[in-house]
Design a protein around this motif. Sequence first.
Motif, PDB file in Angstrom:
ATOM      1  N   TRP A 169       7.629  12.782   6.657  1.00  0.00           N
ATOM      2  CA  TRP A 169       7.940  11.478   6.533  1.00  0.00           C
ATOM      3  C   TRP A 169       7.791  10.605   7.984  1.00  0.00           C
ATOM      4  O   TRP A 169       7.164   9.602   7.989  1.00  0.00           O
ATOM      5  CB  TRP A 169       9.134  11.216   5.860  1.00  0.00           C
TER       6      TRP A 169
ATOM      7  N   SER B 284       0.856  -1.111   0.025  1.00  0.00           N
ATOM      8  CA  SER B 284       0.281  -0.078  -0.078  1.00  0.00           C
ATOM      9  C   SER B 284       0.865   1.129  -0.084  1.00  0.00           C
ATOM     10  O   SER B 284       0.477   2.218  -0.563  1.00  0.00           O
ATOM     11  CB  SER B 284      -0.969   0.085   1.153  1.00  0.00           C
ATOM     12  N   THR B 285       1.952   1.192   0.428  1.00  0.00           N
ATOM     13  CA  THR B 285       3.151   2.502   0.638  1.00  0.00           C
ATOM     14  C   THR B 285       4.068   2.158  -0.738  1.00  0.00           C
ATOM     15  O   THR B 285       4.510   3.430  -0.815  1.00  0.00           O
ATOM     16  CB  THR B 285       3.545   2.617   2.005  1.00  0.00           C
TER      17      THR B 285
ATOM     18  N   LYS C  77       1.197   5.548  10.237  1.00  0.00           N
ATOM     19  CA  LYS C  77       1.078   4.280   9.602  1.00  0.00           C
ATOM     20  C   LYS C  77       1.217   2.791  10.472  1.00  0.00           C
ATOM     21  O   LYS C  77       0.568   2.120  10.714  1.00  0.00           O
ATOM     22  CB  LYS C  77       1.871   4.426   8.327  1.00  0.00           C
TER      23      LYS C  77
ATOM     24  N   THR D   1       4.513   5.079  -2.988  1.00  0.00           N
ATOM     25  CA  THR D   1       4.640   6.448  -2.494  1.00  0.00           C
ATOM     26  C   THR D   1       6.433   6.697  -2.845  1.00  0.00           C
ATOM     27  O   THR D   1       6.727   7.813  -3.029  1.00  0.00           O
ATOM     28  CB  THR D   1       4.745   6.533  -0.999  1.00  0.00           C
TER      29      THR D   1
ATOM     30  N   PHE E 132       4.174  10.401   9.011  1.00  0.00           N
ATOM     31  CA  PHE E 132       3.639   9.270   8.121  1.00  0.00           C
ATOM     32  C   PHE E 132       3.805   7.823   8.849  1.00  0.00           C
ATOM     33  O   PHE E 132       2.958   7.261   8.938  1.00  0.00           O
ATOM     34  CB  PHE E 132       4.236   9.458   6.655  1.00  0.00           C
TER      35      PHE E 132
END
Length: 107
Positions: A70, A25-26, A77, A29, A73
């Motif tokens: 970051w 899912s990441t 997450k 990025t 994030f």
Amino acid sequence: MIIAITSFALPKPISREEAQRIFMSTAPTYQGVDGLLQKHYVLSEDGATAGGVYFWKTREAAEAMYTPAWRAFVREKYGTEPTVTYFDSPVVVDNVTGQVFQNEAGG
């Protein structure tokens, strides 16, 4: 070339399958990030620690990634604070291409 290793202790261990789902899912990025050659997601055998091994063209490119945004994030997450450790990579053995080469000083 610069290698950055990130890691973070997870609030609770996760399975390889769960890690793979989260990492997929990441992954988008990191596609097309300037100066990033490769990223390898990592998970400890016990599922309690995760992170990444990043191969960067330069230290400056690496440092541009690991911003307060970051870090936020990662905290959001994974629920934990990441660490980042930098390494210079003066020599690379590439068994895919069959080459050994030296990297220029400074990245």
